[in-house]
Motif scaffolding. Structure first.
Motif, PDB file in Angstrom:
ATOM      1  N   PHE A   1       0.855  -1.191   0.000  1.00  0.00           N
ATOM      2  CA  PHE A   1       0.000   0.000   0.000  1.00  0.00           C
ATOM      3  C   PHE A   1       0.886   1.235   0.000  1.00  0.00           C
ATOM      4  O   PHE A   1       1.736   1.404   0.877  1.00  0.00           O
ATOM      5  CB  PHE A   1      -0.918   0.000   1.232  1.00  0.00           C
ATOM      6  N   ASP A   2       0.700   2.089  -1.009  1.00  0.00           N
ATOM      7  CA  ASP A   2       1.508   3.302  -1.130  1.00  0.00           C
ATOM      8  C   ASP A   2       0.714   4.569  -0.860  1.00  0.00           C
ATOM      9  O   ASP A   2       1.167   5.671  -1.168  1.00  0.00           O
ATOM     10  CB  ASP A   2       2.157   3.372  -2.516  1.00  0.00           C
TER      11      ASP A   2
ATOM     12  N   SER B   1      -2.207   5.085  -2.217  1.00  0.00           N
ATOM     13  CA  SER B   1      -3.182   5.148  -3.299  1.00  0.00           C
ATOM     14  C   SER B   1      -3.596   3.758  -3.770  1.00  0.00           C
ATOM     15  O   SER B   1      -4.778   3.434  -3.834  1.00  0.00           O
ATOM     16  CB  SER B   1      -2.611   5.936  -4.485  1.00  0.00           C
ATOM     17  N   LYS B   2      -2.596   2.915  -4.084  1.00  0.00           N
ATOM     18  CA  LYS B   2      -2.870   1.565  -4.573  1.00  0.00           C
ATOM     19  C   LYS B   2      -2.648   0.532  -3.474  1.00  0.00           C
ATOM     20  O   LYS B   2      -1.642   0.577  -2.769  1.00  0.00           O
ATOM     21  CB  LYS B   2      -1.976   1.248  -5.768  1.00  0.00           C
ATOM     22  N   PHE B   3      -3.602  -0.388  -3.381  1.00  0.00           N
ATOM     23  CA  PHE B   3      -3.515  -1.460  -2.400  1.00  0.00           C
ATOM     24  C   PHE B   3      -3.580  -2.791  -3.139  1.00  0.00           C
ATOM     25  O   PHE B   3      -4.356  -2.958  -4.086  1.00  0.00           O
ATOM     26  CB  PHE B   3      -4.667  -1.386  -1.390  1.00  0.00           C
ATOM     27  N   SER B   4      -2.764  -3.762  -2.694  1.00  0.00           N
ATOM     28  CA  SER B   4      -2.831  -5.101  -3.276  1.00  0.00           C
ATOM     29  C   SER B   4      -2.561  -6.152  -2.214  1.00  0.00           C
ATOM     30  O   SER B   4      -1.818  -5.919  -1.257  1.00  0.00           O
ATOM     31  CB  SER B   4      -1.832  -5.251  -4.427  1.00  0.00           C
ATOM     32  N   PHE B   5      -3.193  -7.301  -2.390  1.00  0.00           N
ATOM     33  CA  PHE B   5      -3.031  -8.439  -1.488  1.00  0.00           C
ATOM     34  C   PHE B   5      -2.815  -9.661  -2.365  1.00  0.00           C
ATOM     35  O   PHE B   5      -3.659 -10.013  -3.196  1.00  0.00           O
ATOM     36  CB  PHE B   5      -4.269  -8.590  -0.608  1.00  0.00           C
ATOM     37  N   ALA B   6      -1.668 -10.325  -2.209  1.00  0.00           N
ATOM     38  CA  ALA B   6      -1.334 -11.504  -3.009  1.00  0.00           C
ATOM     39  C   ALA B   6      -0.804 -12.597  -2.100  1.00  0.00           C
ATOM     40  O   ALA B   6      -0.215 -12.330  -1.048  1.00  0.00           O
ATOM     41  CB  ALA B   6      -0.304 -11.156  -4.077  1.00  0.00           C
ATOM     42  N   MET B   7      -1.029 -13.847  -2.517  1.00  0.00           N
ATOM     43  CA  MET B   7      -0.558 -14.988  -1.758  1.00  0.00           C
ATOM     44  C   MET B   7       0.031 -16.015  -2.724  1.00  0.00           C
ATOM     45  O   MET B   7      -0.609 -16.379  -3.715  1.00  0.00           O
ATOM     46  CB  MET B   7      -1.719 -15.611  -0.969  1.00  0.00           C
TER      47      MET B   7
ATOM     48  N   LEU C   1      -6.595  -9.398  -4.369  1.00  0.00           N
ATOM     49  CA  LEU C   1      -7.347  -8.140  -4.372  1.00  0.00           C
ATOM     50  C   LEU C   1      -6.434  -6.989  -4.771  1.00  0.00           C
ATOM     51  O   LEU C   1      -5.332  -6.841  -4.232  1.00  0.00           O
ATOM     52  CB  LEU C   1      -7.931  -7.883  -2.980  1.00  0.00           C
ATOM     53  N   GLU C   2      -6.891  -6.170  -5.718  1.00  0.00           N
ATOM     54  CA  GLU C   2      -6.195  -4.940  -6.102  1.00  0.00           C
ATOM     55  C   GLU C   2      -7.221  -3.826  -6.194  1.00  0.00           C
ATOM     56  O   GLU C   2      -8.280  -4.006  -6.804  1.00  0.00           O
ATOM     57  CB  GLU C   2      -5.492  -5.110  -7.457  1.00  0.00           C
ATOM     58  N   MET C   3      -6.938  -2.696  -5.576  1.00  0.00           N
ATOM     59  CA  MET C   3      -7.868  -1.577  -5.623  1.00  0.00           C
ATOM     60  C   MET C   3      -7.098  -0.268  -5.515  1.00  0.00           C
ATOM     61  O   MET C   3      -5.987  -0.219  -4.962  1.00  0.00           O
ATOM     62  CB  MET C   3      -8.912  -1.689  -4.501  1.00  0.00           C
TER      63      MET C   3
ATOM     64  N   ASP D   1      -3.041   8.966   0.426  1.00  0.00           N
ATOM     65  CA  ASP D   1      -2.865   9.155   1.868  1.00  0.00           C
ATOM     66  C   ASP D   1      -2.442   7.826   2.478  1.00  0.00           C
ATOM     67  O   ASP D   1      -3.248   6.906   2.597  1.00  0.00           O
ATOM     68  CB  ASP D   1      -4.172   9.638   2.504  1.00  0.00           C
ATOM     69  N   ASP D   2      -1.159   7.726   2.845  1.00  0.00           N
ATOM     70  CA  ASP D   2      -0.666   6.461   3.406  1.00  0.00           C
ATOM     71  C   ASP D   2      -0.794   6.387   4.918  1.00  0.00           C
ATOM     72  O   ASP D   2      -0.340   5.430   5.543  1.00  0.00           O
ATOM     73  CB  ASP D   2       0.786   6.222   2.987  1.00  0.00           C
TER      74      ASP D   2
END
Length: 307
Positions: A181-182, A184-190, A196-198, A205-206
């Motif tokens: 998470f930066d 703006s962009k959030f991602s969850f990978a396994m 999930l990417e959004m 705002d971090d």
């Protein structure tokens, strides 16, 4: 609406199954270690059990005399308690009669609890119902001031963020190295597979996860969007994720139009609250200042305002 909920639960089940596979592999490794440790302690436990059996036999002989004395004392105490319970029963019956009189008085006076009208200002906003559990998802609606309505699903039991911004998935904290998470962009990978990417719709705002995001990648997106196109056509099927503290909502915007006329809600569009999507619905509305109740025949939904 029922078709859309079925799509959501199917896609969510698929992605949850994927995520649980990684957890099961870790659990298998832990089980193997635990099994090896347990086999080492079996012989020690057997020796201890043999010694405990001998001690228990001696203790049982001593306890027999004590138990006979305690039984005599218990009989006397139970007779005293029985007398006290009879007195308590008479008092409770009297209290119930008084409570019933109070309730009847409230009904006759036409109090707010019997249901009443709701203003447009009170009606506008996001409402969630916990009457039905759709495999961990809860139904809601966002009634906008312009007469459009959004379908809302509360995702929090399946996935949410904690007070520190950490991802909770399936009730367990996700390792930080699986999340990026930066601001703006959030991602969850396994295991190399994106779940999930959004992307945030507002300014970066971090310092917080709170805000509105557009779902734009990952397994959940890949499974859900093609089905939405089949169901609703090729028009804009943008799916939004809304993070509000430790609550996570999925939002499908402008799926229906509504009009509030006194105690009647008229709905038409792609999603129907009750009945068929093709038909216009006239739904009786009751509001007691806290709970919004929508009724259609034997079907009743209760909503609480969350935003």
């Amino acid at each position: 609406m029922k078709k859309l909920i079925a799509l959501l639960t199917a896609c969510t089940a698929m992605t949850c199954l994927f995520a649980s596979c990684g957890k099961d592999e870790d659990k298998d490794d832990d089980d193997k270690k635990a099994s090896k440790k347990n086999s080492t302690s079996v012989s020690e436990s057997a020796d201890e059990d043999e010694k405990d059996d001998k001690d228990d036999k001696d203790a049982d002989d001593e306890e027999t005399t004590e138990e006979e004395t305690e039984e005599e004392e218990t009989t006397e105490e139970e007779e005293d308690e029985s007398s006290e319970e009879d007195d308590d029963t008479d008092e409770k019956k009297s209290e119930k009669k008084d409570d019933k009189k109070k309730d009847d008085k409230k009904k006759d006076s036409g109090s707010a609890s019997a249901g009443g009208s709701i203003t447009q200002a009170e009606f506008s906003g996001m409402w969630i119902s916990h009457d039905e559990d759709y495999d961990g998802l809860y139904l809601g609606f966002d009634f906008n001031d312009n007469g459009s309505g959004d379908l809302i699903m509360d995702f929090s039991e399946l996935m949410r963020f904690d007070s520190n911004g950490g991802l909770i998935f399936g009730g367990e904290a996700v390792d930080s190295d699986m999340v990026t998470f930066d601001g703006s962009k959030f991602s969850f990978a396994m295991e190399g597979t994106s779940f999930l990417e959004m992307t945030r719709t507002g300014a970066s705002d971090d310092s917080t996860m709170d805000g509105e995001y557009v779902l734009n990648g990952g397994m959940l997106y890949d499974e859900l969007l093609p089905e939405l196109e089949k169901e609703f056509g090729t028009e804009d099927n943008t799916v939004y994720m809304i993070v509000a503290g430790e609550t996570l909502y999925m939002s499908f915007e402008d799926l229906f139009k509504y009009e509030l006329n006194g105690d009647t809600l008229t709905v038409n569009g792609s999603v129907a609250i009750f009945g068929n999507e093709e038909d216009s619905e006239d739904i009786p509305v009751e509001y007691d200042g806290t709970t919004l109740t929508l009724t259609s025949g034997a079907d009743v939904l209760h909503f609480t305002k969350v935003k």
